[in-house]
Every structure is written in C-alpha cells, then in structure tokens.
Design an enzyme around this catalytic site. Structure first.
Site, short mmCIF file in Angstrom:
data_model
loop_
_atom_site.label_atom_id
_atom_site.label_comp_id
_atom_site.label_asym_id
_atom_site.label_seq_id
_atom_site.Cartn_x
_atom_site.Cartn_y
_atom_site.Cartn_z
CG ASP A 11 -0.40 0.20 2.53
OD1 ASP A 11 0.83 0.37 2.62
OD2 ASP A 11 -1.16 0.23 3.52
N GLY A 69 2.30 -0.43 6.22
CA GLY A 69 2.98 0.30 7.28
C GLY A 69 3.48 -0.62 8.38
CB SER A 70 1.84 -2.38 11.01
OG SER A 70 0.66 -2.90 10.41
N GLY A 71 2.67 -4.15 8.34
CA GLY A 71 2.66 -5.54 7.87
C GLY A 71 1.46 -6.32 8.40
CG HIS A 101 9.82 -24.54 12.14
ND1 HIS A 101 9.90 -24.38 13.50
CD2 HIS A 101 11.00 -25.11 11.76
CE1 HIS A 101 11.06 -24.84 13.93
NE2 HIS A 101 11.76 -25.28 12.90
CG ASN A 102 5.51 -21.50 10.26
OD1 ASN A 102 6.42 -20.76 10.62
ND2 ASN A 102 4.82 -22.22 11.11
NE ARG A 112 3.39 4.43 7.46
CZ ARG A 112 2.10 4.51 7.15
NH1 ARG A 112 1.19 3.97 7.94
NH2 ARG A 112 1.72 5.13 6.06
C1 RB5 Z 1 -2.02 2.71 6.35
O1 RB5 Z 1 -2.03 3.92 7.00
C2 RB5 Z 1 -1.78 1.59 7.37
O2 RB5 Z 1 -2.90 1.40 8.15
C3 RB5 Z 1 -1.38 0.33 6.65
O3 RB5 Z 1 -0.23 0.55 5.92
C4 RB5 Z 1 -1.08 -0.87 7.51
O4 RB5 Z 1 -0.16 -0.56 8.52
C5 RB5 Z 1 -2.24 -1.63 8.01
O5 RB5 Z 1 -2.12 -2.66 8.66
#
Ligand code: RB5
Length: 144
Positions: A11, A69-71, A101-102, A112
């Site tokens: 994204d 951002g967070s995965g 393993h998976n 991020r």
């Molecule tokens: C986008 O702002 C953020 O929510 C997305 O990249 C992600 O971290 C969602 O899990």
C-alpha cells in the site's frame, strides 16, 4: 525454496521499501511481478493482498511479498485465502523460521517498523530458505 517467480505489492505505506526489495530480487535473478501500488496516494491494503494471493492461486507466482505500514493488515488480508500461508516477520530468524517450519509462501513486512537493511535481510532469508518438511508437514496439512 529458491524462489524463481514472485509477486509483490504494497500500500502507500510500503512503496519505497517495495522498490528496494524489487531491486534486490532482480539482482538475485528472481522474476518479479510488481502489482502496485506505485504512488503516495492512499489505497486499501486488502486489494493488494488479494492481487498477490491470486497470483499464488493461479500459479503465476510461487511466492509473494506484501508491504504495508505495519505488515499487520497485509498479513490478515492475505491469510484469508486458503492457499496462502502469509508470515509477518521482523528479523532474519523469523523469516528463516517461516520457511523452515511453516512453509510460508507470502512474506509480510512493516515498512514503518523495520529499517531497510533488516527488511532486505528478511527477504534474502525468505527466498533462499527451504521448508524442512517432516513433522511440520502434518501441521500445515491441518490448516489447509
Ligand atoms: C495505512 O495507514 C496503514 O494502516 C497500513 O499501511 C497498515 O499498517 C495496516 O495494517
């Protein structure tokens, strides 16, 4: 697995890291299909997770990488597809373990949360680590 064909998507939160990953993959001789997004405009990560999952399901890619951002969102979305085993990893060891393993076929990364060097190390481990099989086979079968 030594990955030969891979679909990648992100994204807006993962666009820059996606470019760095594509460069690494091309250097390693992996045939990469970039499924977007390609700009900073806000998009919805489930659409991109679905695109990579479809590539796995139709066989056009052996493996996938998803970056947000967070995965976290990407991993939740990708794992809705029964053929996908998506792993959200944070370091080389977790990337190796998700293969050993998976038998993970999709790697999820949080742009991020990870520095670029760590993320690329995860990718390197993911594309080059084999599934161990054995006792892990039955456990994976229970999820399909
Ligand atoms: C986008 O702002 C953020 O929510 C997305 O990249 C992600 O971290 C969602 O899990």
């Amino acid at each position: 697995m030594t990955v030969k064909t891979l679909a990648i998507a992100s994204d807006h939160g993962g666009v820059e890291l996606k470019s760095a990953i594509i460069e690494l993959l091309k250097d390693r001789g992996v045939e990469v299909s970039d499924l977007g997004t390609n700009g900073s405009a806000s998009v919805d990560y489930p659409d991109f997770a679905q695109a990579v999952a479809k590539s796995i399901i139709d066989g056009s890619a052996e493996a996938g990488i998803l970056v947000c951002g967070s995965g976290i969102g990407m991993s939740i979305a990708a794992n809705r597809f029964p053929q996908v085993r998506a792993a959200l990893v944070h370091d080389r060891l977790s990337a190796e373990l998700c293969r050993q393993h998976n038998n993970a076929n999709v790697l999820c990364l949080g742009a991020r949360l990870l520095g670029e060097a760590t993320a690329l190390d995860c990718v390197d481990a993911f594309i080059s680590t084999e599934f161990e099989g054995g006792r892990h086979e039955g456990r994976i079968a229970k999820m399909s």
